[in-house]
Write an enzyme that holds these catalytic residues in place. Sequence first.
Site, PDB file in Angstrom:
ATOM      1  N   LYS A  73       0.805  -1.235   0.000  1.00  0.00           N
ATOM      2  CA  LYS A  73       0.000   0.000   0.000  1.00  0.00           C
ATOM      3  C   LYS A  73       0.835   1.281   0.000  1.00  0.00           C
ATOM      4  CE  LYS A  73      -4.198  -1.867   2.106  1.00  0.00           C
ATOM      5  NZ  LYS A  73      -5.301  -1.648   3.050  1.00  0.00           N
ATOM      6  N   ASN A  94      -4.951   2.059  -1.768  1.00  0.00           N
ATOM      7  CA  ASN A  94      -5.512   0.706  -1.839  1.00  0.00           C
ATOM      8  C   ASN A  94      -6.294   0.468  -3.131  1.00  0.00           C
ATOM      9  OD1 ASN A  94      -7.913   2.167  -1.241  1.00  0.00           O
ATOM     10  ND2 ASN A  94      -8.813   0.283  -0.424  1.00  0.00           N
ATOM     11  N   ASP A 109     -10.028   2.865   1.764  1.00  0.00           N
ATOM     12  CA  ASP A 109     -10.159   2.310   3.130  1.00  0.00           C
ATOM     13  C   ASP A 109     -10.625   3.403   4.083  1.00  0.00           C
ATOM     14  OD1 ASP A 109      -9.199  -0.318   2.720  1.00  0.00           O
ATOM     15  OD2 ASP A 109      -7.120   0.322   2.906  1.00  0.00           O
ATOM     16  N   ALA A 138      -3.871   1.273   9.534  1.00  0.00           N
ATOM     17  CA  ALA A 138      -5.317   1.541   9.606  1.00  0.00           C
ATOM     18  C   ALA A 138      -5.581   2.788  10.454  1.00  0.00           C
ATOM     19  CB  ALA A 138      -6.053   0.338  10.173  1.00  0.00           C
TER      20      ALA A 138
HETATM   21  P1  NAP Z   1      -0.656  -2.441  11.694  1.00  0.00           P
HETATM   22  O1  NAP Z   1      -0.169  -1.485  10.655  1.00  0.00           O
HETATM   23  O2  NAP Z   1       0.153  -3.636  12.042  1.00  0.00           O
HETATM   24  O3  NAP Z   1      -0.967  -1.560  12.982  1.00  0.00           O
HETATM   25  C1  NAP Z   1      -1.516  -2.120  14.143  1.00  0.00           C
HETATM   26  C2  NAP Z   1      -1.339  -1.149  15.318  1.00  0.00           C
HETATM   27  O4  NAP Z   1      -1.713  -1.836  16.505  1.00  0.00           O
HETATM   28  C3  NAP Z   1       0.102  -0.706  15.529  1.00  0.00           C
HETATM   29  O5  NAP Z   1       0.111   0.549  16.151  1.00  0.00           O
HETATM   30  C4  NAP Z   1       0.622  -1.799  16.450  1.00  0.00           C
HETATM   31  O6  NAP Z   1       1.773  -1.431  17.159  1.00  0.00           O
HETATM   32  C5  NAP Z   1      -0.564  -1.951  17.383  1.00  0.00           C
HETATM   33  N1  NAP Z   1      -0.556  -3.265  18.028  1.00  0.00           N
HETATM   34  C6  NAP Z   1      -0.309  -4.466  17.460  1.00  0.00           C
HETATM   35  N2  NAP Z   1      -0.429  -5.448  18.402  1.00  0.00           N
HETATM   36  C7  NAP Z   1      -0.745  -4.845  19.570  1.00  0.00           C
HETATM   37  C8  NAP Z   1      -0.991  -5.292  20.889  1.00  0.00           C
HETATM   38  N3  NAP Z   1      -0.954  -6.594  21.211  1.00  0.00           N
HETATM   39  N4  NAP Z   1      -1.303  -4.389  21.836  1.00  0.00           N
HETATM   40  C9  NAP Z   1      -1.351  -3.079  21.522  1.00  0.00           C
HETATM   41  N5  NAP Z   1      -1.126  -2.580  20.289  1.00  0.00           N
HETATM   42  C10 NAP Z   1      -0.827  -3.445  19.327  1.00  0.00           C
HETATM   43  O7  NAP Z   1      -2.077  -3.043  11.288  1.00  0.00           O
HETATM   44  P2  NAP Z   1      -3.218  -2.300  10.476  1.00  0.00           P
HETATM   45  O8  NAP Z   1      -3.103  -2.651   9.053  1.00  0.00           O
HETATM   46  O9  NAP Z   1      -3.227  -0.881  10.892  1.00  0.00           O
HETATM   47  O10 NAP Z   1      -4.523  -3.053  11.013  1.00  0.00           O
HETATM   48  C11 NAP Z   1      -5.016  -2.826  12.338  1.00  0.00           C
HETATM   49  C12 NAP Z   1      -6.383  -3.484  12.487  1.00  0.00           C
HETATM   50  O11 NAP Z   1      -7.313  -2.889  11.597  1.00  0.00           O
HETATM   51  C13 NAP Z   1      -6.384  -4.987  12.171  1.00  0.00           C
HETATM   52  O12 NAP Z   1      -7.203  -5.632  13.105  1.00  0.00           O
HETATM   53  C14 NAP Z   1      -7.009  -5.060  10.812  1.00  0.00           C
HETATM   54  O13 NAP Z   1      -7.716  -6.271  10.624  1.00  0.00           O
HETATM   55  C15 NAP Z   1      -7.969  -3.894  10.859  1.00  0.00           C
HETATM   56  N6  NAP Z   1      -8.269  -3.380   9.520  1.00  0.00           N
HETATM   57  C16 NAP Z   1      -9.560  -3.443   9.108  1.00  0.00           C
HETATM   58  C17 NAP Z   1      -9.897  -2.969   7.866  1.00  0.00           C
HETATM   59  C18 NAP Z   1     -11.327  -3.037   7.429  1.00  0.00           C
HETATM   60  O14 NAP Z   1     -11.595  -2.914   6.216  1.00  0.00           O
HETATM   61  N7  NAP Z   1     -12.260  -3.205   8.330  1.00  0.00           N
HETATM   62  C19 NAP Z   1      -8.916  -2.440   7.015  1.00  0.00           C
HETATM   63  C20 NAP Z   1      -7.590  -2.380   7.480  1.00  0.00           C
HETATM   64  C21 NAP Z   1      -7.295  -2.870   8.739  1.00  0.00           C
HETATM   65  P3  NAP Z   1       3.209  -1.918  16.530  1.00  0.00           P
HETATM   66  O15 NAP Z   1       3.300  -1.335  15.163  1.00  0.00           O
HETATM   67  O16 NAP Z   1       4.223  -1.363  17.453  1.00  0.00           O
HETATM   68  O17 NAP Z   1       3.165  -3.424  16.501  1.00  0.00           O
END
Ligand code: NAP
Length: 290
Positions: A73, A94, A109, A138
């Site tokens: 992305k 996206n 998104d 996200a």
């Molecule tokens: P990402 O880039 O990996 O970011 C996740 C965030 O959460 C980061 O700040 C990460 O910190 C933090 N994190 C991860 N594990 C954690 C934990 N155990 N405790 C506290 N913080 C934690 O992921 P993303 O792409 O943003 O996605 C995040 C969520 O959004 C996912 O659940 C995904 O399924 C959802 N999402 C949904 C859609 C939709 O269409 N509904 C679209 C995109 C994403 P670190 O970077 O330090 O690990």
Amino acid sequence: MISSINGRTRVIGIFGHPVEHSFSPAMHNAAFAHLGLDYVYVPFPVNPRNLAGAVEGIRSLDLAGVNVTIPHKSAVLELLDEVSPEAGLIGAVNTIFNDNGILKGYNTDAAGFVTSLERDRGVTPHGKRVLILGAGGAARAVSVQLALAGAELITFSTPFPEETAVLKKVITGSTNTAVGEVGWDRGELAGCLNETDILVNATPVGMHPATGEMPPVPLDSLPGDALVCDLIYNPGETMLLKKAKERDLAVLNGLGMLLYQGALAFRLWTGVEAPLGVMRQTLEKQLYSS
Ligand code: NAP
């Protein structure tokens, strides 16, 4: 997808690595079939080292467009001819539309989340105080779009506060939204929650298979008219949303964001309004009926 592919069928796809998990082929092909549109949507597993070639392939093969998912992305931005202002601020694309050989990038998104907020819960971001858990991809997409839509305050909570510096700079540099930070513990969160209108979980905490987990949020501190959102769509009801419902708070899961990002992309590619009912039914069947 129409009943038979023919010489005029337009091809749309998704570039990802991996891409097998994607629900987009089923969702878009159901929509094409429903409207009798001569398009087909296919998965393209694209290794990061081949991304530039794959993007050039959109032009060479005259694809109508593609979706782009993890891990491409951000890397795809510099390979495009044009990037929408929102996608530029978010730093992620996206959706690519092939406009007669000009490759245009969008981030549906982010707009998908705000559309879900408005259409599914009747909540507009303007003037709202939002607390976002997480600071990853996200969180960045959602926070930038909420700020562009006039949110008053966006506060980030993450165990890794250094992640929020870039987000703060992007939002305060381009919108009038104030940005705050709060620690990742129940005590600090409680103080912030009582002045929060919308809570958004943008971390994977609570996602399948770890469905028993939830972020350390003392939901009792939220005002009674607050909305609790989880970007997770599998499960449809995370532990966070379950506990929020038990408190009689309004909730929103991530299915709407997934649906509307697809619907907005569909419109860009075909020029036709997406059949939301068919697309939602297809997603729900894929996700929740096994
Ligand atoms: P990402 O880039 O990996 O970011 C996740 C965030 O959460 C980061 O700040 C990460 O910190 C933090 N994190 C991860 N594990 C954690 C934990 N155990 N405790 C506290 N913080 C934690 O992921 P993303 O792409 O943003 O996605 C995040 C969520 O959004 C996912 O659940 C995904 O399924 C959802 N999402 C949904 C859609 C939709 O269409 N509904 C679209 C995109 C994403 P670190 O970077 O330090 O690990």
